[in-house]
Motif scaffolding. Structure first.
Motif, PDB file in Angstrom:
ATOM      1  N   ALA A   1      38.904  39.492  32.967  1.00 56.49           N
ATOM      2  CA  ALA A   1      38.918  40.804  32.325  1.00 56.49           C
ATOM      3  C   ALA A   1      37.497  41.332  32.236  1.00 56.49           C
ATOM      4  O   ALA A   1      36.520  40.572  32.298  1.00 56.49           O
ATOM      5  CB  ALA A   1      39.533  40.695  30.941  1.00 56.49           C
ATOM      6  N   SER A   2      37.375  42.653  32.099  1.00 57.12           N
ATOM      7  CA  SER A   2      36.057  43.267  31.978  1.00 57.12           C
ATOM      8  C   SER A   2      36.099  44.436  31.014  1.00 57.12           C
ATOM      9  O   SER A   2      37.140  45.066  30.809  1.00 57.12           O
ATOM     10  CB  SER A   2      35.552  43.742  33.348  1.00 57.12           C
ATOM     11  OG  SER A   2      36.329  44.819  33.830  1.00 57.12           O
ATOM     12  N   LEU A   3      34.949  44.707  30.413  1.00 59.12           N
ATOM     13  CA  LEU A   3      34.728  45.900  29.593  1.00 59.12           C
ATOM     14  C   LEU A   3      33.783  46.808  30.370  1.00 59.12           C
ATOM     15  O   LEU A   3      32.745  46.347  30.877  1.00 59.12           O
ATOM     16  CB  LEU A   3      34.114  45.526  28.245  1.00 59.12           C
ATOM     17  CG  LEU A   3      34.942  44.592  27.359  1.00 59.12           C
ATOM     18  CD1 LEU A   3      34.155  44.240  26.099  1.00 59.12           C
ATOM     19  CD2 LEU A   3      36.272  45.225  27.000  1.00 59.12           C
ATOM     20  N   ASN A   4      34.128  48.103  30.470  1.00 58.31           N
ATOM     21  CA  ASN A   4      33.371  49.012  31.310  1.00 58.31           C
ATOM     22  C   ASN A   4      32.987  50.285  30.558  1.00 58.31           C
ATOM     23  O   ASN A   4      33.773  50.804  29.745  1.00 58.31           O
ATOM     24  CB  ASN A   4      34.199  49.428  32.534  1.00 58.31           C
ATOM     25  CG  ASN A   4      34.697  48.241  33.337  1.00 58.31           C
ATOM     26  OD1 ASN A   4      34.086  47.832  34.307  1.00 58.31           O
ATOM     27  ND2 ASN A   4      35.834  47.680  32.922  1.00 58.31           N
TER      28      ASN A   4
ATOM     29  N   GLY B   1      38.770  49.174  29.690  1.00 58.72           N
ATOM     30  CA  GLY B   1      38.832  47.757  30.032  1.00 58.72           C
ATOM     31  C   GLY B   1      39.832  47.545  31.150  1.00 58.72           C
ATOM     32  O   GLY B   1      40.684  48.402  31.411  1.00 58.72           O
ATOM     33  N   ASP B   2      39.717  46.407  31.822  1.00 60.00           N
ATOM     34  CA  ASP B   2      40.727  46.115  32.840  1.00 60.00           C
ATOM     35  C   ASP B   2      40.904  44.607  32.999  1.00 60.00           C
ATOM     36  O   ASP B   2      40.039  43.811  32.637  1.00 60.00           O
ATOM     37  CB  ASP B   2      40.408  46.789  34.183  1.00 60.00           C
ATOM     38  CG  ASP B   2      39.168  46.227  34.869  1.00 60.00           C
ATOM     39  OD1 ASP B   2      38.596  45.251  34.380  1.00 60.00           O
ATOM     40  OD2 ASP B   2      38.782  46.781  35.914  1.00 60.00           O
ATOM     41  N   LEU B   3      42.073  44.260  33.503  1.00 58.27           N
ATOM     42  CA  LEU B   3      42.399  42.892  33.876  1.00 58.27           C
ATOM     43  C   LEU B   3      42.496  42.842  35.393  1.00 58.27           C
ATOM     44  O   LEU B   3      42.892  43.836  36.031  1.00 58.27           O
ATOM     45  CB  LEU B   3      43.734  42.468  33.258  1.00 58.27           C
ATOM     46  CG  LEU B   3      43.866  42.569  31.734  1.00 58.27           C
ATOM     47  CD1 LEU B   3      45.300  42.250  31.305  1.00 58.27           C
ATOM     48  CD2 LEU B   3      42.885  41.622  31.057  1.00 58.27           C
TER      49      LEU B   3
ATOM     50  N   LEU C   1      39.840  52.302  25.941  1.00 58.68           N
ATOM     51  CA  LEU C   1      39.465  51.558  24.738  1.00 58.68           C
ATOM     52  C   LEU C   1      39.302  52.492  23.543  1.00 58.68           C
ATOM     53  O   LEU C   1      39.005  52.038  22.443  1.00 58.68           O
ATOM     54  CB  LEU C   1      38.148  50.806  24.976  1.00 58.68           C
ATOM     55  CG  LEU C   1      38.181  49.736  26.068  1.00 58.68           C
ATOM     56  CD1 LEU C   1      36.787  49.155  26.280  1.00 58.68           C
ATOM     57  CD2 LEU C   1      39.154  48.629  25.711  1.00 58.68           C
ATOM     58  N   GLY C   2      39.474  53.776  23.763  1.00 56.47           N
ATOM     59  CA  GLY C   2      39.300  54.743  22.678  1.00 56.47           C
ATOM     60  C   GLY C   2      40.465  55.714  22.624  1.00 56.47           C
ATOM     61  O   GLY C   2      41.624  55.339  22.803  1.00 56.47           O
TER      62      GLY C   2
END
Length: 668
Positions: free
Chosen positions: A540-543, A567-569, A600-601
């Protein structure tokens, strides 16, 4: 007039009465020089008496064959050998330097001139001089994570930099020779070879010639052909050795010491000659010629029969002209054959037997590495784990050694075997790397990069990379892969990256929008490597992403620009069995990538992307390869970011950015 008469009279006195100008030392020097002349005359007389004695007694003299160095010009030695065998001339001893050592060792090991000719023709010299390991042997995780740089230096944990010793590593040359000389692998005393042999190399510490009569034959020959700065020096018994051409390129005296009664010398050495212009290759060629010429002239005078093929017009690198050079050797040998036969009664020599290469059964493995790192030994042992108590062919053993050579801590591997024990001597180098790179691509522009890789190997290993990019678009990467396992690995990859990339809009073939996409990403993933073929990653990542216009176009809706967090998986499968990461010419590779993204928002962001690509490379010739590729993808969702759409064109694939190269289309 009087002054002139006085001057002539004084000179007359000086010439008539040497005591006026000569010192005691001058008389001693003159006496010694006369002694040298007398000794040389006596040597020639004794040599002639020896030859006459063989003629009278009809006893066959022991013949020594001396083969000089000269690079590709050494192919003339094959022509000489053909003439000697055609006239039933049996060679009893061989001495050689550089290329002469290579040809001489093959003849000494039992190959016929025709077989040697075929070997020289079949050897891919470009591959033999290539110092890179096989790309498919490099661990897949390392290929996926580590960057390629134009310039790089290795350094250890104390920041001691390991400067390169040469332009090329000799590992592949050594392995090629090991394969060719496999039938005499167990013979370490060169006097016990089918034809006793002595090889000349130059001690790099003293500059003096070293005559090798024993050891690892392939290793000694590799030392004798290692041109300084072009090929790295070879370490043998705590000393470093380079090309024998530098110290004694024409080892006639060594042939006599072995026991030869008469010596046939074949000189193809590089000659010193005037040139109108010089380049880096001709300068090196001239320096070597100057160095070797000093000892060669003295050795020529010692030879009983001197054969000098006319190869002046050829360069030491003219490997493609092997046939013409070989013919020059035959012509030169035919001119001297009457002189040879005049003191050599006809004798039918034993025809060369077929070379047999028996397999080796591996029961014991001994590893000698100068760092004595137990983790490194475990990694090397794992490469042989499937071959214990099994028969290994010469080609299989070569492939296994190349796998060891692909490890980032290995500089060279030498091997010998006694009975069923394989002895490996491993030269190691630092595992950390500092690299500098430059790249230019249309639409992406110029990029300068600096980076470093820091790694430790073992069952528990670690690979960390850091890279900064400057130019038209900026970027940096921080990655760390901590793993468990040797050939099969499982571990955690964490990374922090920032990337700027172009994003273009087109109307038909006209570019109407020029944007810059920026992406700051924090990512964590599990990586699993299987059999160095497949690499599975899932995480997973936060972008944080932005898209802003580079060139304002009032006709375009500015709502395309954005600044969002999401975010994504992801799940990804990579496989790669190509022979180069940059320009593959054979093999296959592919990628499957699945991503799920969400906001995320408060933004209504939700997208799904699936991409896949597989490529195959089929070589037709060394310079022509057919590339086949299949690729595809799908993007869907409620609010897909503009730069997440599939983009076609250009010459570069980047599945993470949904970019596929497509011939005939501009980038994106």
């Amino acid at each position: 007039m009087l002054k002139k008469i006085v001057f002539i009279f004084i000179n007359f006195l000086l010439l008539s009465f040497p005591s006026f100008s000569y010192t005691k030392e001058d008389y001693e020097i003159q006496a010694l020089q006369q002694q040298i002349v007398n000794i040389q005359k006596k040597i020639k007389t004794l040599e002639q008496q020896k030859i006459n004695k063989f003629k009278i007694t009809k006893k066959r003299p022991k013949i020594g064959l001396v083969l000089s160095g000269g690079g590709a010009k050494g192919f003339a030695h094959i022509g000489v050998l053909k003439v000697l065998e055609k006239n039933n001339i049996k060679v009893d001893y061989i001495t050689g330097s550089s290329m002469g050592a290579l040809i001489g060792s093959l003849y000494s090991a039992g190959y016929s001139p025709d077989q040697i000719e075929k070997l020289m023709l079949d050897i891919n010299w470009q591959d033999a001089f290539n110092d890179r390991p096989n790309e498919e042997d490099i661990p897949l995780d390392q290929r996926a994570i580590v960057k390629n740089y134009n310039l790089s230096l290795k350094y250890d944990n104390s920041f001691n930099f390991d400067l390169p010793k040469s332009l090329r590593n000799t590992q592949r040359i050594y392995l090629t020779l090991k394969n060719l000389l496999w039938n005499v692998e167990k013979i370490h005393d060169f006097e016990k070879l089918p034809i006793p042999l002595e090889i000349i190399a130059t001690d790099l510490n003293t500059g003096k010639a070293k005559a090798f009569k024993s050891g690892d034959l392939a290793r000694v020959v590799t030392a004798s052909i290692s041109i300084p700065t072009v090929f790295d020096p070879i370490k043998i018994n705590n000393s470093y050795y380079v090309d024998g051409l530098l110290s004694r390129n024409f080892p006639v005296q060594d042939a006599f010491k072995l026991g030869a009664d008469i010596v046939i010398g074949v000189d193809v050495g590089t000659s010193v000659r005037k040139r109108k212009n010089y380049n880096i290759l001709s300068v090196a060629d001239q320096i070597i010629a100057i160095q070797s010429a000093s000892s060669t002239e003295k050795q020529k005078d010692m030879a009983t029969i001197l054969i000098s093929p006319d190869v002046k017009k050829f360069k030491t690198t003219d490997f493609d002209n092997y046939k013409e050079i070989e013919e020059m050797g035959e012509i030169a040998a035919e001119k001297e054959i009457k002189n040879i036969l005049s003191f050599h009664p006809e004798l039918a020599i034993e025809k060369t037997k077929k070379i047999h290469k028996k397999n080796f059964v591996l029961k014991n493995l001994l590893i000698y590495n100068h760092s004595k790192n137990k983790n490194h030994r475990e990694i090397i042992k794992s490469i042989f784990s499937n071959y214990e108590n099994k028969s290994i062919s010469p080609n299989e053993l070569e492939e296994l050694i190349l796998k060891i050579y692909s490890l980032n801590f290995v500089n060279k591997v030498y091997y010998t075997f006694d009975n069923n024990t394989l002895n490996l001597e491993v030269e190691e180098n630092p595992t950390n790397l500092l690299g500098l790179g430059f790249n230019y691509e249309t639409d992406y522009g110029s990029t300068f990069s600096i980076g470093s890789d820091i790694s430790s190997s073992g069952k528990f290993g670690n690979l960390a990379t850091i890279e900064a990019r400057f130019g038209d678009y900026l970027g940096f990467d921080l990655q760390n892969f901590f793993y468990y396992g040797l050939s099969n690995k499982i571990g955690i990859l964490t990374s922090l990256s920032y990337d700027e990339t172009p994003f273009y809009l087109y109307s038909n073939k006209s570019k109407i929008g020029d944007y810059k996409a920026s992406d700051l990403k924090l990512e964590t993933a599990f990586l699993t490597q299987y059999s160095n073929i497949f690499l599975f990653s899932y995480g997973a990542s936060l972008n944080y992403a932005e898209l802003e216009s580079e060139v304002k176009n009032p006709l375009l809706d500015s709502s395309i620009e954005y600044s969002k967090s999401y975010g994504d998986l992801f799940f990804r499968i990579d496989w790669d069995r190509t022979n180069s990461s940059n320009f593959p010419s054979k093999g296959y590779k592919g990628t499957i990538l699945q991503r799920w993204g969400g906001d995320l928002g408060e933004d209504d962001l939700n997208f799904l992307s699936s991409n896949y690509m597989a490529s195959g490379y089929i070589p037709f010739t060394s310079n022509l390869t057919l590339i086949t590729k299949i690729f595809g993808g799908n993007v869907s969702g409620e609010d897909v970011l503009p730069d997440k759409y599939i983009k076609l064109g250009g010459i570069k694939d980047n599945l993470s950015e949904n970019e596929f190269s497509f011939n005939g289309y501009y980038l994106q």
